[in-house]
Design a protein around this motif. Structure first.
Motif, short mmCIF file in Angstrom:
data_model
loop_
_atom_site.label_atom_id
_atom_site.label_comp_id
_atom_site.label_asym_id
_atom_site.label_seq_id
_atom_site.Cartn_x
_atom_site.Cartn_y
_atom_site.Cartn_z
N MET A 79 0.83 -1.18 0.00
CA MET A 79 0.00 0.00 0.00
C MET A 79 0.87 1.24 0.00
O MET A 79 1.76 1.38 0.81
N MET A 80 0.62 2.11 -0.95
CA MET A 80 1.29 3.42 -1.01
C MET A 80 0.18 4.49 -1.02
O MET A 80 -0.89 4.28 -1.58
N TYR A 81 0.50 5.62 -0.40
CA TYR A 81 -0.46 6.73 -0.33
C TYR A 81 0.36 8.01 -0.32
O TYR A 81 1.43 8.06 0.31
N SER A 82 -0.12 9.06 -1.02
CA SER A 82 0.64 10.32 -1.10
C SER A 82 -0.28 11.51 -0.91
O SER A 82 -1.47 11.45 -1.24
N GLN A 83 0.30 12.59 -0.39
CA GLN A 83 -0.39 13.89 -0.28
C GLN A 83 0.60 14.99 -0.62
O GLN A 83 1.79 14.90 -0.27
N ASP A 84 0.08 16.02 -1.26
CA ASP A 84 0.87 17.17 -1.69
C ASP A 84 0.66 18.33 -0.71
O ASP A 84 -0.47 18.55 -0.25
N TYR A 85 1.73 19.07 -0.42
CA TYR A 85 1.66 20.22 0.49
C TYR A 85 2.42 21.38 -0.12
O TYR A 85 3.47 21.20 -0.73
N LEU A 86 1.91 22.57 0.09
CA LEU A 86 2.59 23.80 -0.31
C LEU A 86 3.37 24.32 0.91
O LEU A 86 2.79 24.47 1.99
N VAL A 87 4.64 24.58 0.73
CA VAL A 87 5.46 25.11 1.83
C VAL A 87 5.12 26.59 2.01
O VAL A 87 5.25 27.39 1.08
N THR A 88 4.67 26.94 3.21
CA THR A 88 4.31 28.32 3.53
C THR A 88 5.33 28.93 4.50
O THR A 88 6.12 28.21 5.10
N GLN A 89 5.25 30.22 4.68
CA GLN A 89 6.14 30.92 5.60
C GLN A 89 6.02 30.36 7.02
O GLN A 89 7.00 30.25 7.73
N PRO A 126 17.23 21.18 1.96
CA PRO A 126 16.33 22.30 2.25
C PRO A 126 15.30 22.51 1.14
O PRO A 126 15.53 22.14 -0.01
N THR A 127 14.18 23.11 1.52
CA THR A 127 13.12 23.45 0.58
C THR A 127 12.63 24.85 0.92
O THR A 127 12.38 25.15 2.09
N VAL A 128 12.49 25.71 -0.09
CA VAL A 128 12.09 27.09 0.13
C VAL A 128 10.57 27.25 0.10
O VAL A 128 9.85 26.39 -0.39
N VAL A 129 10.11 28.39 0.61
CA VAL A 129 8.70 28.76 0.62
C VAL A 129 8.17 28.78 -0.81
O VAL A 129 8.88 29.17 -1.74
N SER A 130 6.93 28.38 -0.98
CA SER A 130 6.16 28.34 -2.22
C SER A 130 6.43 27.12 -3.09
O SER A 130 5.80 26.95 -4.13
N LYS A 131 7.32 26.25 -2.66
CA LYS A 131 7.52 24.97 -3.36
C LYS A 131 6.49 23.97 -2.85
O LYS A 131 6.04 24.05 -1.71
N HIS A 132 6.16 23.03 -3.69
CA HIS A 132 5.29 21.92 -3.29
C HIS A 132 6.17 20.74 -2.89
O HIS A 132 7.21 20.51 -3.51
N VAL A 133 5.74 20.03 -1.87
CA VAL A 133 6.40 18.79 -1.48
C VAL A 133 5.36 17.68 -1.48
O VAL A 133 4.18 17.90 -1.19
N LEU A 134 5.80 16.49 -1.81
CA LEU A 134 4.94 15.32 -1.86
C LEU A 134 5.39 14.34 -0.79
O LEU A 134 6.55 13.92 -0.79
N VAL A 135 4.47 14.00 0.11
CA VAL A 135 4.74 13.00 1.14
C VAL A 135 4.16 11.68 0.64
O VAL A 135 2.97 11.59 0.33
N THR A 136 5.02 10.66 0.54
CA THR A 136 4.61 9.33 0.13
C THR A 136 4.86 8.38 1.28
O THR A 136 5.98 8.32 1.81
N ILE A 137 3.81 7.66 1.68
CA ILE A 137 3.92 6.73 2.80
C ILE A 137 3.69 5.30 2.31
O ILE A 137 2.98 5.08 1.33
#
Length: 120
Positions: free
Chosen positions: A1-11, A65-76
């Motif tokens: 089982m794999m599951y993912s969610q996308d997040y926007l890095v905010t300030q 590192p990841t800067v503000v306004s980039k999207h990151v994807l968490v995969t579990i």
């Protein structure tokens, strides 16, 4: 089982804002929070409304590192499950580059009973 969610890095998610550092990059506590949220969201799909999950262990290697306004994807990936406990491995990606990885364990609890056991 794999599951993912996308997040926007905010300030608000930066080390500078979280006081875990003084740079405007994604904070390690924020990485942990979005991993926990992703695992919680996955598990909550099958739970009765009176039940929830709580995090009991997390291991995190924050690689880049990841800067503000980039999207990151968490995969579990669910790697172990008993009646009450679920253990995951996870990876967090920024533009296809792995920025964090580790393991996370959650336990199913009854919301009301859990809150009754807390000393005030």
């Amino acid at each position: 089982m794999m599951y993912s969610q996308d997040y926007l890095v905010t300030q608000e998610m930066t080390a500078e804002s979280m006081k875990s550092g003084d740079l405007p990059v994604l904070a390690t506590p924020s990485v942990i929070a979005i991993v926990e949220q992703t695992c919680r969201d996955y598990l909550s799909q099958e739970l009765a409304t009176e039940m929830t999950t709580v995090g009991v262990a997390i291991e995190c290697q924050h690689l880049l590192p990841t800067v503000v306004s980039k999207h990151v994807l968490v995969t579990i990936k669910l790697i172990e499950q008993t009646e009450r406990k679920s253990r995951f491995t996870y990876s967090v990606f920024d533009n296809q580059q792995e920025i964090a990885r580790g393991t996370h364990t959650r336990v199913i609890v009854n919301r009301e009973k859990f809150m009754q056991n807390i000393s005030m």
